[in-house]
Design a protein around this motif. Structure first.
Motif, PDB file in Angstrom:
ATOM      1  N   ARG A  61      43.423  48.407  46.984  1.00  0.00           N
ATOM      2  CA  ARG A  61      42.120  49.175  47.686  1.00  0.00           C
ATOM      3  C   ARG A  61      42.390  50.312  47.530  1.00  0.00           C
ATOM      4  O   ARG A  61      43.460  50.894  47.892  1.00  0.00           O
ATOM      5  CB  ARG A  61      41.934  47.625  49.494  1.00  0.00           C
ATOM      6  CG  ARG A  61      41.976  46.580  48.885  1.00  0.00           C
ATOM      7  CD  ARG A  61      41.500  45.635  50.383  1.00  0.00           C
ATOM      8  NE  ARG A  61      41.814  44.361  50.039  1.00  0.00           N
ATOM      9  CZ  ARG A  61      40.303  44.127  50.025  1.00  0.00           C
ATOM     10  NH1 ARG A  61      38.761  44.226  48.976  1.00  0.00           N
ATOM     11  NH2 ARG A  61      40.141  42.638  49.294  1.00  0.00           N
ATOM     12  N   THR A  76      38.634  47.951  45.770  1.00  0.00           N
ATOM     13  CA  THR A  76      38.160  48.182  46.641  1.00  0.00           C
ATOM     14  C   THR A  76      36.460  47.904  46.662  1.00  0.00           C
ATOM     15  O   THR A  76      36.120  47.445  45.138  1.00  0.00           O
ATOM     16  CB  THR A  76      38.024  49.594  46.538  1.00  0.00           C
ATOM     17  OG1 THR A  76      39.057  50.734  46.856  1.00  0.00           O
ATOM     18  CG2 THR A  76      37.239  50.690  47.669  1.00  0.00           C
ATOM     19  N   TYR A  79      30.960  47.175  48.629  1.00  0.00           N
ATOM     20  CA  TYR A  79      30.007  48.252  50.287  1.00  0.00           C
ATOM     21  C   TYR A  79      30.761  49.504  50.862  1.00  0.00           C
ATOM     22  O   TYR A  79      30.320  50.419  51.215  1.00  0.00           O
ATOM     23  CB  TYR A  79      30.486  46.800  51.078  1.00  0.00           C
ATOM     24  CG  TYR A  79      29.858  47.213  52.216  1.00  0.00           C
ATOM     25  CD1 TYR A  79      28.942  47.389  53.047  1.00  0.00           C
ATOM     26  CD2 TYR A  79      31.198  47.820  53.110  1.00  0.00           C
ATOM     27  CE1 TYR A  79      28.002  48.045  54.085  1.00  0.00           C
ATOM     28  CE2 TYR A  79      30.587  48.547  54.807  1.00  0.00           C
ATOM     29  CZ  TYR A  79      29.820  48.418  54.802  1.00  0.00           C
ATOM     30  OH  TYR A  79      28.886  49.104  56.192  1.00  0.00           O
ATOM     31  N   GLU A  80      32.541  49.195  50.563  1.00  0.00           N
ATOM     32  CA  GLU A  80      33.417  49.742  50.398  1.00  0.00           C
ATOM     33  C   GLU A  80      32.844  52.153  49.939  1.00  0.00           C
ATOM     34  O   GLU A  80      33.117  53.155  49.976  1.00  0.00           O
ATOM     35  CB  GLU A  80      34.699  49.607  50.192  1.00  0.00           C
ATOM     36  CG  GLU A  80      34.859  48.929  51.201  1.00  0.00           C
ATOM     37  CD  GLU A  80      36.443  48.263  51.133  1.00  0.00           C
ATOM     38  OE1 GLU A  80      37.010  47.484  51.974  1.00  0.00           O
ATOM     39  OE2 GLU A  80      37.038  47.989  49.821  1.00  0.00           O
ATOM     40  N   ASP A  84      31.301  55.022  51.139  1.00  0.00           N
ATOM     41  CA  ASP A  84      32.348  56.512  51.077  1.00  0.00           C
ATOM     42  C   ASP A  84      31.434  57.673  51.102  1.00  0.00           C
ATOM     43  O   ASP A  84      31.510  57.861  50.083  1.00  0.00           O
ATOM     44  CB  ASP A  84      33.227  55.884  50.178  1.00  0.00           C
ATOM     45  CG  ASP A  84      34.842  56.637  50.387  1.00  0.00           C
ATOM     46  OD1 ASP A  84      34.942  57.098  49.882  1.00  0.00           O
ATOM     47  OD2 ASP A  84      35.315  56.670  51.321  1.00  0.00           O
ATOM     48  N   HIS A 108      29.681  42.914  49.953  1.00  0.00           N
ATOM     49  CA  HIS A 108      30.664  43.189  50.978  1.00  0.00           C
ATOM     50  C   HIS A 108      31.907  42.481  50.456  1.00  0.00           C
ATOM     51  O   HIS A 108      32.978  42.756  50.837  1.00  0.00           O
ATOM     52  CB  HIS A 108      30.366  41.729  51.615  1.00  0.00           C
ATOM     53  CG  HIS A 108      29.704  43.148  53.216  1.00  0.00           C
ATOM     54  ND1 HIS A 108      28.432  43.480  52.728  1.00  0.00           N
ATOM     55  CD2 HIS A 108      30.222  43.802  53.759  1.00  0.00           C
ATOM     56  CE1 HIS A 108      28.330  44.238  54.229  1.00  0.00           C
ATOM     57  NE2 HIS A 108      29.238  44.043  54.493  1.00  0.00           N
TER      58      HIS A 108
END
Length: 284
Positions: A61, A76, A79-80, A84, A108
């Motif tokens: 991740r 990852t 959503y991340e 980011d 998610h």
């Protein structure tokens, strides 16, 4: 529906995950976010003897910079990626496309690496990775190797990844300062795209200095529209020049005919959507 019986293991390190996959044999499956695999298991379109869950492997991740590259761990989540700041700054096309992936629940749970390994030519992110000249770092019992994205997707739901390898991370050359747009056409919200165009351009002095274009659902793999790119470079960023370049979008493609659209309609869509995406990215 209920999946066929399988053994389950959830390693906490990459070494343990690779070892478990190697020992399980070719009919084992790796599960990342599960947004694509779980429906397949429930419909019994796949019946692996063992499921290796990567959810506890923290090393897979995260997002970081490495010189001229942006490095995204395979686990990852969408959503991340979507939120980011490094992605927004250095890979605007990826951010734009990820914004359109399915719905918040899927974003998610679903993962960037899982989407690439699933290799659905109708999915959003494989075409983006292709357009951005990604490199995919994979790991097996014999060590790591790097696969250029141009060699990664080989057919419908098929990649150059061997049955005993795990995708570790994706390296994207930075496109800092480039403009980007993702134009997606689907029948209903959150559905797979009938066709989509992923575009990022670098505009210099009113002309298009560099361009990258990826297309979804125009063949058995994502497509890089190199003829469009070549027609764009050096041209003024005007509606006329963009339409002329986008007319090349369907060249060399073999889109499917299905209940959503026939091949000829998809080729028409590719030209229209590419023109819209380039115009939006270039600010025309």
């Amino acid at each position: 529906m209920i999946p066929a019986a399988f053994d389950y293991v959830a390693p906490s390190t990459l070494d343990d995950a690779v070892r478990a996959l190697s020992e399980a044999g070719e009919d084992a499956k790796v599960i990342a976010g599960g947004q694509s695999l779980l429906p397949v298991l429930r419909m019994r379109l796949a019946a692996p003897s063992k499921l290796i869950d990567l959810g506890r492997v923290a090393a897979l991740r995260g997002i970081r910079e490495d010189g001229d590259a942006l490095v995204i761990g395979s686990m990852t989540t969408h959503y991340e990626v979507q939120h980011d700041p490094l992605v927004r700054e250095h890979a605007a096309l990826l951010a734009a496309a990820t914004d359109t992936v399915a719905d918040p629940q899927v974003r998610h749970r679903g993962t960037f690496g899982g989407s690439l390994v699933h290799a659905d030519p109708a999915a959003d992110l494989p075409a983006v990775a292709l357009a951005l000249d990604a490199e995919l770092v994979v790991r097996g019992m014999d060590g790591s190797r790097t696969i250029p994205v141009s060699e990664f997707f080989t057919d419908f739901f098929t990649t150059a990844l061997s049955p005993a390898e795990i995708l570790v991370e994706v390296r994207l050359p930075k496109t800092t300062g480039w403009r980007a747009h993702y134009e997606k056409f689907n029948r209903v919200a959150q559905a797979w795209s009938i066709v989509a165009a992923a575009v990022t351009v670098r505009v210099d002095g009113g002309s298009i200095a560099e361009a990258r274009v990826g297309l979804t659902n125009m063949g058995s793999t994502p497509i890089r529209a190199t003829a469009v790119e070549q027609a764009l470079v050096g041209q003024p960023a005007t509606a006329e020049s963009i339409r002329a370049a986008a007319a090349h979008a369907a060249e060399g493609t073999s889109p499917p005919t299905d209940s959503n659209a026939d091949a000829a309609y998809r080729q028409h869509l590719a030209q229209v959507l590419t023109s819209r995406a380039v115009a939006a990215a270039a600010g025309v």
